[in-house]
Scaffold this motif. Structure first.
Motif, short mmCIF file in Angstrom:
data_model
loop_
_atom_site.label_atom_id
_atom_site.label_comp_id
_atom_site.label_asym_id
_atom_site.label_seq_id
_atom_site.Cartn_x
_atom_site.Cartn_y
_atom_site.Cartn_z
N TYR A 20 11.23 7.73 -10.28
CA TYR A 20 11.29 6.42 -9.63
C TYR A 20 12.44 6.19 -8.68
N GLY A 36 8.11 7.05 -4.74
CA GLY A 36 6.77 7.26 -5.28
C GLY A 36 5.91 6.03 -5.35
N GLU A 37 5.23 5.88 -6.48
CA GLU A 37 4.28 4.78 -6.67
C GLU A 37 4.91 3.69 -7.52
N ASP A 39 3.85 0.73 -9.25
CA ASP A 39 2.72 -0.01 -9.79
C ASP A 39 3.14 -0.63 -11.12
N GLU A 69 5.50 5.37 -1.74
CA GLU A 69 4.19 5.73 -1.18
C GLU A 69 3.11 4.72 -1.52
N PHE A 70 3.28 4.00 -2.62
CA PHE A 70 2.31 2.99 -3.05
C PHE A 70 3.09 1.83 -3.65
N ASP A 72 2.23 -2.23 -5.17
CA ASP A 72 1.22 -3.26 -5.41
C ASP A 72 1.88 -4.58 -5.80
#
Length: 127
Positions: A20, A36-37, A39, A69-70, A72
């Motif tokens: 992270y 990274g992601e 979420d 990269e992502f 939400d």
């Protein structure tokens, strides 16, 4: 070199668990570099670090989303909570992001102008 989260601002430098990111000091600012992601699973881990950062180093915090990269709505909710906590201590939060997909989440949440993301870490550190 990694000392973990401490109450001494100059001693802060710690990796976040998993992929992270990391937390470190740059001058008077605490930089939370996320990777990274981001979420709902990631925010449960990252949230604990941001809570410590906002409690100990609440005056000037930069969240760098350059390597994300992502992202939400759970990541956005986490940043909103962090921003509120820092503002309660008369601090300031900068967000570094130029990735269109991530900025779309800020726009959809109606908080793009509130956060006013900057394009580079250098820009956030100069303000």
């Amino acid at each position: 070199m990694t000392e973990g989260l401490t109450s001494r601002p100059s001693g802060l430098h710690a990796p976040l668990p998993g992929p992270y990111g990391r937390v470190y000091r740059s001058g008077e600012r605490t930089v939370v570099e996320l990777h990274g992601e981001i979420d709902i699973a990631a925010t449960t881990v990252i949230g604990a670090y941001l809570d410590v950062v906002s409690a100990i180093h609440a005056h000037e915090v930069v969240v760098d989303l350059t390597r994300v990269e992502f992202f939400d709505c759970s990541g956005l909710a986490l940043l909103c909570r962090t921003r509120r906590r820092i503002a309660e201590s008369d601090g300031r939060l900068w967000v570094v992001c130029e990735r269109p997909a991530v900025l779309r989440v800020f726009r959809a949440g109606g908080v793009l102008a509130l956060f006013g993301p900057v394009a580079t870490l250098d820009e956030a550190l100069r303000q």
